[in-house]
Design a protein around this motif. Structure first.
Motif, mmCIF file in Angstrom:
data_model
loop_
_atom_site.group_PDB
_atom_site.id
_atom_site.type_symbol
_atom_site.label_atom_id
_atom_site.label_comp_id
_atom_site.label_asym_id
_atom_site.label_seq_id
_atom_site.Cartn_x
_atom_site.Cartn_y
_atom_site.Cartn_z
ATOM 1 N N GLU A 233 47.735 40.188 37.755
ATOM 2 C CA GLU A 233 46.734 39.106 37.643
ATOM 3 C C GLU A 233 46.409 38.514 39.013
ATOM 4 O OE1 GLU A 233 47.818 36.181 34.534
ATOM 5 O OE2 GLU A 233 49.233 37.703 33.859
ATOM 6 N N VAL A 234 47.447 38.226 39.808
ATOM 7 C CA VAL A 234 47.172 37.628 41.115
ATOM 8 C C VAL A 234 46.574 38.673 42.065
ATOM 9 C CG1 VAL A 234 48.856 35.750 40.880
ATOM 10 C CG2 VAL A 234 49.592 37.905 41.909
ATOM 11 N N MET A 235 46.987 39.932 41.878
ATOM 12 C CA MET A 235 46.459 40.975 42.769
ATOM 13 C C MET A 235 44.979 41.219 42.512
ATOM 14 S SD MET A 235 47.666 42.530 45.298
ATOM 15 C CE MET A 235 49.418 42.880 45.261
ATOM 16 N N ALA A 236 44.543 41.020 41.259
ATOM 17 C CA ALA A 236 43.111 41.192 40.965
ATOM 18 C C ALA A 236 42.282 40.214 41.807
ATOM 19 C CB ALA A 236 42.863 40.947 39.473
ATOM 20 N N GLU A 237 42.821 39.038 42.074
ATOM 21 C CA GLU A 237 42.099 38.051 42.892
ATOM 22 C C GLU A 237 42.108 38.475 44.361
ATOM 23 O OE1 GLU A 237 40.357 35.981 41.076
ATOM 24 O OE2 GLU A 237 41.397 37.025 39.457
ATOM 25 N N VAL A 238 43.217 39.082 44.800
ATOM 26 C CA VAL A 238 43.259 39.579 46.183
ATOM 27 C C VAL A 238 42.220 40.689 46.367
ATOM 28 C CG1 VAL A 238 44.688 40.636 47.968
ATOM 29 C CG2 VAL A 238 45.694 38.964 46.422
ATOM 30 N N ARG A 239 42.054 41.507 45.329
ATOM 31 C CA ARG A 239 41.052 42.590 45.433
ATOM 32 C C ARG A 239 39.658 42.017 45.675
ATOM 33 N NH1 ARG A 239 43.036 47.899 44.152
ATOM 34 N NH2 ARG A 239 40.958 48.585 44.663
ATOM 35 N N LYS A 240 39.366 40.858 45.059
ATOM 36 C CA LYS A 240 38.054 40.226 45.296
ATOM 37 C C LYS A 240 37.904 39.869 46.779
ATOM 38 C CE LYS A 240 37.811 37.959 40.728
ATOM 39 N NZ LYS A 240 37.984 36.663 40.027
ATOM 40 N N ALA B 277 49.485 32.337 46.626
ATOM 41 C CA ALA B 277 50.595 32.945 47.387
ATOM 42 C C ALA B 277 50.258 34.391 47.752
ATOM 43 C CB ALA B 277 51.882 32.895 46.569
ATOM 44 N N CYS B 278 49.673 35.107 46.805
ATOM 45 C CA CYS B 278 49.342 36.518 47.066
ATOM 46 C C CYS B 278 48.165 36.619 48.029
ATOM 47 C CB CYS B 278 49.043 37.210 45.731
ATOM 48 S SG CYS B 278 49.325 38.984 45.774
ATOM 49 N N ILE B 279 47.187 35.703 47.873
ATOM 50 C CA ILE B 279 46.030 35.700 48.776
ATOM 51 C C ILE B 279 46.473 35.355 50.207
ATOM 52 C CG2 ILE B 279 43.914 34.399 49.311
ATOM 53 C CD1 ILE B 279 43.389 34.378 46.227
ATOM 54 N N THR C 153 43.418 31.500 36.901
ATOM 55 C CA THR C 153 43.687 32.403 38.030
ATOM 56 C C THR C 153 42.384 32.922 38.620
ATOM 57 O OG1 THR C 153 45.674 33.079 36.824
ATOM 58 C CG2 THR C 153 45.008 34.461 38.686
ATOM 59 N N SER C 154 41.489 33.411 37.745
ATOM 60 C CA SER C 154 40.265 34.022 38.272
ATOM 61 C C SER C 154 39.291 32.963 38.791
ATOM 62 C CB SER C 154 39.607 34.923 37.227
ATOM 63 O OG SER C 154 39.179 34.148 36.142
ATOM 64 N N GLN C 155 39.296 31.773 38.190
ATOM 65 C CA GLN C 155 38.432 30.712 38.740
ATOM 66 C C GLN C 155 38.881 30.337 40.149
ATOM 67 O OE1 GLN C 155 39.018 27.972 35.473
ATOM 68 N NE2 GLN C 155 36.878 28.137 34.820
ATOM 69 N N MET C 156 40.190 30.300 40.370
ATOM 70 C CA MET C 156 40.692 29.985 41.708
ATOM 71 C C MET C 156 40.262 31.078 42.693
ATOM 72 S SD MET C 156 42.212 27.912 43.705
ATOM 73 C CE MET C 156 43.420 26.730 43.119
ATOM 74 N N GLY C 157 40.424 32.349 42.294
ATOM 75 C CA GLY C 157 40.005 33.455 43.174
ATOM 76 C C GLY C 157 38.515 33.374 43.486
ATOM 77 N N ILE D 169 37.713 30.662 45.982
ATOM 78 C CA ILE D 169 38.076 31.020 47.364
ATOM 79 C C ILE D 169 37.016 31.963 47.958
ATOM 80 C CG2 ILE D 169 39.830 32.181 48.790
ATOM 81 C CD1 ILE D 169 41.942 30.942 46.842
ATOM 82 N N VAL D 170 36.506 32.881 47.129
ATOM 83 C CA VAL D 170 35.416 33.748 47.604
ATOM 84 C C VAL D 170 34.187 32.897 47.945
ATOM 85 C CG1 VAL D 170 33.797 35.572 46.928
ATOM 86 C CG2 VAL D 170 36.232 35.827 46.427
ATOM 87 N N ASP D 171 33.871 31.912 47.098
ATOM 88 C CA ASP D 171 32.736 31.018 47.393
ATOM 89 C C ASP D 171 32.952 30.304 48.726
ATOM 90 O OD1 ASP D 171 31.549 31.706 45.025
ATOM 91 O OD2 ASP D 171 32.141 29.876 43.941
ATOM 92 N N ALA D 172 34.186 29.839 48.940
ATOM 93 C CA ALA D 172 34.479 29.127 50.192
ATOM 94 C C ALA D 172 34.373 30.080 51.392
ATOM 95 C CB ALA D 172 35.870 28.492 50.127
ATOM 96 N N LEU D 173 34.737 31.343 51.190
ATOM 97 C CA LEU D 173 34.568 32.330 52.265
ATOM 98 C C LEU D 173 33.081 32.497 52.572
ATOM 99 C CD1 LEU D 173 37.190 35.085 51.275
ATOM 100 C CD2 LEU D 173 37.212 33.701 53.349
ATOM 101 N N ASN D 174 32.273 32.597 51.528
ATOM 102 C CA ASN D 174 30.826 32.723 51.737
ATOM 103 C C ASN D 174 30.296 31.522 52.513
ATOM 104 O OD1 ASN D 174 30.052 35.225 50.598
ATOM 105 N ND2 ASN D 174 30.362 34.387 48.543
ATOM 106 N N ALA D 175 30.791 30.341 52.136
ATOM 107 C CA ALA D 175 30.295 29.125 52.788
ATOM 108 C C ALA D 175 30.735 29.053 54.250
ATOM 109 C CB ALA D 175 30.808 27.896 52.028
ATOM 110 N N SER D 176 31.775 29.829 54.605
ATOM 111 C CA SER D 176 32.290 29.774 55.978
ATOM 112 C C SER D 176 31.432 30.593 56.946
ATOM 113 C CB SER D 176 33.731 30.290 56.017
ATOM 114 O OG SER D 176 33.746 31.714 55.913
ATOM 115 N N LEU D 177 30.496 31.379 56.409
ATOM 116 C CA LEU D 177 29.717 32.279 57.277
ATOM 117 C C LEU D 177 28.614 31.530 58.026
ATOM 118 C CD1 LEU D 177 29.366 35.408 54.967
ATOM 119 C CD2 LEU D 177 30.885 35.112 56.932
#
Ligand SMILES: NC(=O)c1ccc[n+]([C@@H]2O[C@H](COP(=O)([O-])OP(=O)(O)OC[C@H]3O[C@@H](n4cnc5c(N)ncnc54)[C@H](O)[C@@H]3O)[C@@H](O)[C@H]2O)c1
Length: 367
Positions: free
Chosen positions: A17-24, A302-304, A352-356, A359-367
């Motif tokens: 489950e946590v690794m699926a978020e890392v894959r994103k 933790a995994c991310i 779990t997936s909402q958190m992942g 974080i992807v949204d925040a990465l997008n916003a960092s660009l």
């Protein structure tokens, strides 16, 4: 240049489950930062036992030796508790660590501002905390001979041996000095040189290695005093290097200064490979959390953050690691919390997936 290679071993329980978020996150770096990885995935732990009758197949072990880095979720669970010791899920993880000769275990204790209230210590003691414990992982009292339980006279005696060679101390000390050089330039070495010969040798060798790192401020502390100082004023430390046993205790204590198990990453590093990258295994500190597995409750951070460590220590992408840690900081500052990060009266947790996704949204916003 071929893409860097990554072997993903999700494992058991909340691992997948946590690794699926890392894959994103990994996909995001390929799509948005021109940082693509050749990712392969395989089984470890109970999942590997179910498929192959062994917690780590030889082919998986061979692949782990070839790739640039291994990212592992977690292993174990009640289903496997009755298995023979030799095929327990944890044996898969131990085999990876042993055969890859991962002698330096890096355990950061970092307090995100938004979680400073979550610590059992006062906020001003932990806010902004950022320390790194380097624990020697492949030697010391957990491995030294003689060991065992013997009969002596009319009673039994339990024996373990603390044993360190100069070269074992030298290589972990160098790993710690290199880290300190890239961080705050301070290294504190902890042992018990007052009562243990292995501690005397540890202190001598670390001091000797320190001559090659005049830019790093080296200090020494007895490990028991170190434990007290970690609770009293942890921000005095930058990098701590210590042996396997003391590191086991001190890194767990330091990690808990910052709150939840669901936030804690780790890296285990070995000698450099031909391409200069160290042998490396990245994994969250937590286990497979069978009590919440399959319910979308696990905290993937933790995994991310373990992947962020891979960016920093295997792929020399420190700025991108900063970006990912910054994205985690952002979502926490926005108030997003998985269930483990909520206090008694807490608000509604995210999954779990909402958190992942956040974080992807925040990465997008960092660009
Ligand atoms: N490195 C590893 O793979 C590893 C480490 C420790 C334990 N284990 C194994 O995991 C299994 C469970 O062990 P345990 O219960 O002692 O430890 P655990 O870390 O799995 O769980 C301890 C507690 O923390 C919670 N927790 C852990 N990670 C979380 C996360 N990411 N998000 C939210 N909550 C989280 C769990 O729900 C549980 O209440 C056992 O089979 C054990 O052997 C594996």
């Amino acid at each position: 240049m071929p893409n860097p290679s990554l072997l993903i071993l999700p494992g058991d329980g909340i691992g997948p489950e946590v690794m699926a978020e890392v894959r994103k996150i990994i996909d995001w770096y390929g799509a948005k930062r021109d940082l693509a990885f050749d990712v392969s995935e395989d089984l470890v732990g109970g999942a590997a036992y179910d498929a192959h009758g062994t917690p780590l197949h030889d082919d998986t072990m061979a692949r782990a030796q070839e790739v640039d880095a291994v990212l592992l979720g977690a292993v174990g669970g009640p289903k496997y508790d009755a298995l023979d010791f030799s095929v327990k899920p944890e044996r898969g993880l131990l085999r990876l660590r042993k055969e890859m000769d991962l002698f330096a275990n890096l355990r950061p204790a970092q307090c995100f501002d938004a979680l400073a209230d979550f610590s059992s210590l006062k906020k001003d003691v932990v806010a902004g905390l950022d320390i790194m414990i380097v624990r020697e992982l492949t030697s010391g009292i957990y491995f030294g001979e003689p060991r065992g339980i013997i009969e002596e006279g009319n009673e039994r005696v339990g024996i373990n041996t603390q044993r360190y060679t100069e070269s074992e101390i030298d290589r972990v000390a160098r790993a710690a000095f290199e880290l300190a050089r890239k961080r705050g330039g301070k290294l504190c070495s902890m042992e018990k040189a007052n009562v243990m010969e292995s501690g005397i040798l540890w202190r001598e060798v670390v001091t000797e290695v320190g001559k090659d790192y005049p830019d790093v401020a080296l200090s020494h502390m007895y490990a028991d005093a170190g434990a007290m100082q970690l609770c009293r004023w942890p921000k005095q430390f930058d990098v701590i290097v210590t042996d396997n046993l003391f590191g086991d205790l001190l890194s767990d204590a330091a990690a808990m200064l910052t709150g939840s198990l669901g936030m804690l990453p780790s890296a285990s590093l070995g000698a450099p490979m031909e391409n200069g990258r160290p042998k490396a295994l990245y994994e969250p500190v937590h286990g497979s959390a069978p009590d919440i597995a399959g319910q979308g409750k696990a905290n993937p951070i933790a995994c991310i953050l373990s992947f962020a460590m891979a960016l920093r220590y295997s792929f020399d992408e420190g700025a991108e690691a900063d970006r990912l840690e910054g994205a985690v900081e952002t979502v926490l500052a926005q108030g997003l919390r998985t269930a483990d990060l909520l206090g008694e009266e807490g608000a509604e947790p995210v999954s779990t997936s909402q958190m992942g996704d956040a974080i992807v949204d925040a990465l997008n916003a960092s660009l």
